[in-house]
Design a protein around this motif. Sequence first.
Motif, PDB file in Angstrom:
ATOM      1  N   ASP A  61      47.402  35.781  33.502  1.00 33.13           N
ATOM      2  CA  ASP A  61      46.683  34.596  33.033  1.00 33.13           C
ATOM      3  C   ASP A  61      47.139  34.340  31.600  1.00 33.13           C
ATOM      4  O   ASP A  61      46.714  35.045  30.675  1.00 33.13           O
ATOM      5  CB  ASP A  61      45.179  34.846  33.099  1.00 33.13           C
ATOM      6  CG  ASP A  61      44.345  33.635  32.710  1.00 33.13           C
ATOM      7  OD1 ASP A  61      44.808  32.805  31.888  1.00 33.13           O
ATOM      8  OD2 ASP A  61      43.226  33.516  33.226  1.00 33.13           O
ATOM      9  N   ALA A  62      48.006  33.351  31.416  1.00 34.59           N
ATOM     10  CA  ALA A  62      48.568  33.064  30.088  1.00 34.59           C
ATOM     11  C   ALA A  62      47.486  32.628  29.100  1.00 34.59           C
ATOM     12  O   ALA A  62      47.577  32.923  27.908  1.00 34.59           O
ATOM     13  CB  ALA A  62      49.650  31.996  30.193  1.00 34.59           C
ATOM     14  N   GLY A  63      46.463  31.943  29.574  1.00 37.68           N
ATOM     15  CA  GLY A  63      45.380  31.492  28.696  1.00 37.68           C
ATOM     16  C   GLY A  63      44.604  32.651  28.090  1.00 37.68           C
ATOM     17  O   GLY A  63      44.180  32.603  26.938  1.00 37.68           O
ATOM     18  N   ARG A  64      44.419  33.704  28.862  1.00 37.27           N
ATOM     19  CA  ARG A  64      43.705  34.896  28.386  1.00 37.27           C
ATOM     20  C   ARG A  64      44.666  35.936  27.828  1.00 37.27           C
ATOM     21  O   ARG A  64      44.241  36.928  27.255  1.00 37.27           O
ATOM     22  CB  ARG A  64      42.927  35.540  29.525  1.00 37.27           C
ATOM     23  CG  ARG A  64      41.795  34.718  30.046  1.00 37.27           C
ATOM     24  CD  ARG A  64      41.087  35.521  31.103  1.00 37.27           C
ATOM     25  NE  ARG A  64      40.028  34.786  31.728  1.00 37.27           N
ATOM     26  CZ  ARG A  64      39.314  35.251  32.718  1.00 37.27           C
ATOM     27  NH1 ARG A  64      39.543  36.460  33.201  1.00 37.27           N
ATOM     28  NH2 ARG A  64      38.350  34.534  33.252  1.00 37.27           N
ATOM     29  N   ASN A  65      45.970  35.758  28.097  1.00 38.77           N
ATOM     30  CA  ASN A  65      47.000  36.698  27.667  1.00 38.77           C
ATOM     31  C   ASN A  65      46.749  38.098  28.240  1.00 38.77           C
ATOM     32  O   ASN A  65      46.818  39.102  27.538  1.00 38.77           O
ATOM     33  CB  ASN A  65      47.111  36.736  26.136  1.00 38.77           C
ATOM     34  CG  ASN A  65      48.429  37.301  25.685  1.00 38.77           C
ATOM     35  OD1 ASN A  65      49.446  37.122  26.347  1.00 38.77           O
ATOM     36  ND2 ASN A  65      48.415  38.000  24.573  1.00 38.77           N
ATOM     37  N   MET A  66      46.443  38.127  29.563  1.00 40.72           N
ATOM     38  CA  MET A  66      46.181  39.391  30.236  1.00 40.72           C
ATOM     39  C   MET A  66      46.295  39.200  31.750  1.00 40.72           C
ATOM     40  O   MET A  66      46.252  38.083  32.241  1.00 40.72           O
ATOM     41  CB  MET A  66      44.784  39.919  29.896  1.00 40.72           C
ATOM     42  CG  MET A  66      43.654  39.024  30.384  1.00 40.72           C
ATOM     43  SD  MET A  66      42.010  39.542  29.862  1.00 40.72           S
ATOM     44  CE  MET A  66      41.577  40.658  31.172  1.00 40.72           C
ATOM     45  N   TYR A  67      46.446  40.314  32.465  1.00 42.38           N
ATOM     46  CA  TYR A  67      46.385  40.276  33.923  1.00 42.38           C
ATOM     47  C   TYR A  67      44.923  40.208  34.342  1.00 42.38           C
ATOM     48  O   TYR A  67      44.068  40.869  33.754  1.00 42.38           O
ATOM     49  CB  TYR A  67      47.005  41.539  34.536  1.00 42.38           C
ATOM     50  CG  TYR A  67      48.509  41.527  34.531  1.00 42.38           C
ATOM     51  CD1 TYR A  67      49.224  40.833  35.509  1.00 42.38           C
ATOM     52  CD2 TYR A  67      49.223  42.213  33.561  1.00 42.38           C
ATOM     53  CE1 TYR A  67      50.607  40.826  35.516  1.00 42.38           C
ATOM     54  CE2 TYR A  67      50.610  42.214  33.564  1.00 42.38           C
ATOM     55  CZ  TYR A  67      51.288  41.514  34.542  1.00 42.38           C
ATOM     56  OH  TYR A  67      52.658  41.507  34.551  1.00 42.38           O
ATOM     57  N   VAL A  68      44.639  39.417  35.366  1.00 39.22           N
ATOM     58  CA  VAL A  68      43.287  39.274  35.893  1.00 39.22           C
ATOM     59  C   VAL A  68      43.321  39.660  37.373  1.00 39.22           C
ATOM     60  O   VAL A  68      44.153  39.172  38.134  1.00 39.22           O
ATOM     61  CB  VAL A  68      42.777  37.830  35.725  1.00 39.22           C
ATOM     62  CG1 VAL A  68      41.408  37.663  36.353  1.00 39.22           C
ATOM     63  CG2 VAL A  68      42.754  37.443  34.255  1.00 39.22           C
ATOM     64  N   THR A  69      42.411  40.547  37.766  1.00 34.78           N
ATOM     65  CA  THR A  69      42.345  41.005  39.148  1.00 34.78           C
ATOM     66  C   THR A  69      41.909  39.872  40.057  1.00 34.78           C
ATOM     67  O   THR A  69      40.901  39.219  39.807  1.00 34.78           O
ATOM     68  CB  THR A  69      41.361  42.185  39.268  1.00 34.78           C
ATOM     69  OG1 THR A  69      41.804  43.230  38.404  1.00 34.78           O
ATOM     70  CG2 THR A  69      41.277  42.693  40.695  1.00 34.78           C
ATOM     71  N   LYS A  70      42.685  39.667  41.123  1.00 30.53           N
ATOM     72  CA  LYS A  70      42.364  38.634  42.113  1.00 30.53           C
ATOM     73  C   LYS A  70      41.837  39.235  43.411  1.00 30.53           C
ATOM     74  O   LYS A  70      41.024  38.620  44.080  1.00 30.53           O
ATOM     75  CB  LYS A  70      43.611  37.789  42.415  1.00 30.53           C
ATOM     76  CG  LYS A  70      44.125  37.022  41.221  1.00 30.53           C
ATOM     77  CD  LYS A  70      43.087  36.038  40.747  1.00 30.53           C
ATOM     78  CE  LYS A  70      43.585  35.213  39.586  1.00 30.53           C
ATOM     79  NZ  LYS A  70      42.597  34.273  39.093  1.00 30.53           N
ATOM     80  N   ARG A  71      42.318  40.427  43.758  1.00 37.93           N
ATOM     81  CA  ARG A  71      41.861  41.118  44.973  1.00 37.93           C
ATOM     82  C   ARG A  71      41.790  42.610  44.699  1.00 37.93           C
ATOM     83  O   ARG A  71      42.587  43.139  43.928  1.00 37.93           O
ATOM     84  CB  ARG A  71      42.817  40.881  46.137  1.00 37.93           C
ATOM     85  CG  ARG A  71      42.879  39.470  46.601  1.00 37.93           C
ATOM     86  CD  ARG A  71      43.753  39.366  47.808  1.00 37.93           C
ATOM     87  NE  ARG A  71      43.907  37.982  48.204  1.00 37.93           N
ATOM     88  CZ  ARG A  71      44.530  37.593  49.281  1.00 37.93           C
ATOM     89  NH1 ARG A  71      45.074  38.473  50.094  1.00 37.93           N
ATOM     90  NH2 ARG A  71      44.637  36.323  49.571  1.00 37.93           N
ATOM     91  N   TRP A  72      40.839  43.274  45.367  1.00 40.47           N
ATOM     92  CA  TRP A  72      40.686  44.723  45.249  1.00 40.47           C
ATOM     93  C   TRP A  72      40.197  45.254  46.580  1.00 40.47           C
ATOM     94  O   TRP A  72      39.382  44.621  47.247  1.00 40.47           O
ATOM     95  CB  TRP A  72      39.706  45.088  44.141  1.00 40.47           C
ATOM     96  CG  TRP A  72      39.620  46.546  43.862  1.00 40.47           C
ATOM     97  CD1 TRP A  72      40.434  47.246  43.027  1.00 40.47           C
ATOM     98  CD2 TRP A  72      38.683  47.486  44.383  1.00 40.47           C
ATOM     99  NE1 TRP A  72      40.068  48.576  43.003  1.00 40.47           N
ATOM    100  CE2 TRP A  72      38.993  48.738  43.838  1.00 40.47           C
ATOM    101  CE3 TRP A  72      37.629  47.394  45.275  1.00 40.47           C
ATOM    102  CZ2 TRP A  72      38.276  49.890  44.139  1.00 40.47           C
ATOM    103  CZ3 TRP A  72      36.920  48.546  45.571  1.00 40.47           C
ATOM    104  CH2 TRP A  72      37.244  49.766  44.998  1.00 40.47           C
ATOM    105  N   LYS A  73      40.699  46.389  46.995  1.00 40.29           N
ATOM    106  CA  LYS A  73      40.226  47.046  48.227  1.00 40.29           C
ATOM    107  C   LYS A  73      40.297  48.548  48.018  1.00 40.29           C
ATOM    108  O   LYS A  73      41.084  49.040  47.227  1.00 40.29           O
ATOM    109  CB  LYS A  73      41.071  46.646  49.427  1.00 40.29           C
ATOM    110  CG  LYS A  73      42.503  47.143  49.361  1.00 40.29           C
ATOM    111  CD  LYS A  73      43.279  46.772  50.598  1.00 40.29           C
ATOM    112  CE  LYS A  73      44.684  47.348  50.541  1.00 40.29           C
ATOM    113  NZ  LYS A  73      45.454  47.064  51.746  1.00 40.29           N
ATOM    114  N   ASN A  74      39.434  49.274  48.726  1.00 36.88           N
ATOM    115  CA  ASN A  74      39.520  50.733  48.626  1.00 36.88           C
ATOM    116  C   ASN A  74      39.628  51.384  49.996  1.00 36.88           C
ATOM    117  O   ASN A  74      39.455  52.576  50.130  1.00 36.88           O
ATOM    118  CB  ASN A  74      38.369  51.317  47.816  1.00 36.88           C
ATOM    119  CG  ASN A  74      37.032  51.223  48.512  1.00 36.88           C
ATOM    120  OD1 ASN A  74      36.886  50.500  49.489  1.00 36.88           O
ATOM    121  ND2 ASN A  74      36.054  51.930  48.003  1.00 36.88           N
ATOM    122  N   LYS A  75      39.957  50.619  51.002  1.00 37.69           N
ATOM    123  CA  LYS A  75      40.162  51.176  52.346  1.00 37.69           C
ATOM    124  C   LYS A  75      41.454  50.670  52.906  1.00 37.69           C
ATOM    125  O   LYS A  75      42.001  49.708  52.502  1.00 37.69           O
ATOM    126  CB  LYS A  75      39.012  50.787  53.258  1.00 37.69           C
ATOM    127  CG  LYS A  75      37.730  51.440  52.806  1.00 37.69           C
ATOM    128  CD  LYS A  75      36.637  51.216  53.791  1.00 37.69           C
ATOM    129  CE  LYS A  75      35.397  51.914  53.261  1.00 37.69           C
ATOM    130  NZ  LYS A  75      34.381  52.121  54.163  1.00 37.69           N
TER     131      LYS A  75
END
Length: 75
Positions: A61-75
């Motif tokens: 995310d260039a506006g925040r100047n960081m990576y932003v999590t879009k999806r997460w799974k633990n299985k």
Amino acid sequence: MNNYRVDRAVEALSPPCGMNSILYVGDSHDEALRIFKYAEGGKDAWNQPDRNCGVMLSMWDAGRNMYVTKRWKNK
């Protein structure tokens, strides 16, 4: 900066700062999704069993100047 990143990590707003957790970093959305889809959750950055860890797909995310999590799974 690369557009996509896939990591093994606990669920969070952004991926960890370290490099050990990275499964993919690059600009291909399709490749990032493929790796996210087939990566097994429930393992830590060193591929050891950890039920608190999962797989996260993040986008730059260039506006925040960081990576932003879009999806997460633990299985």
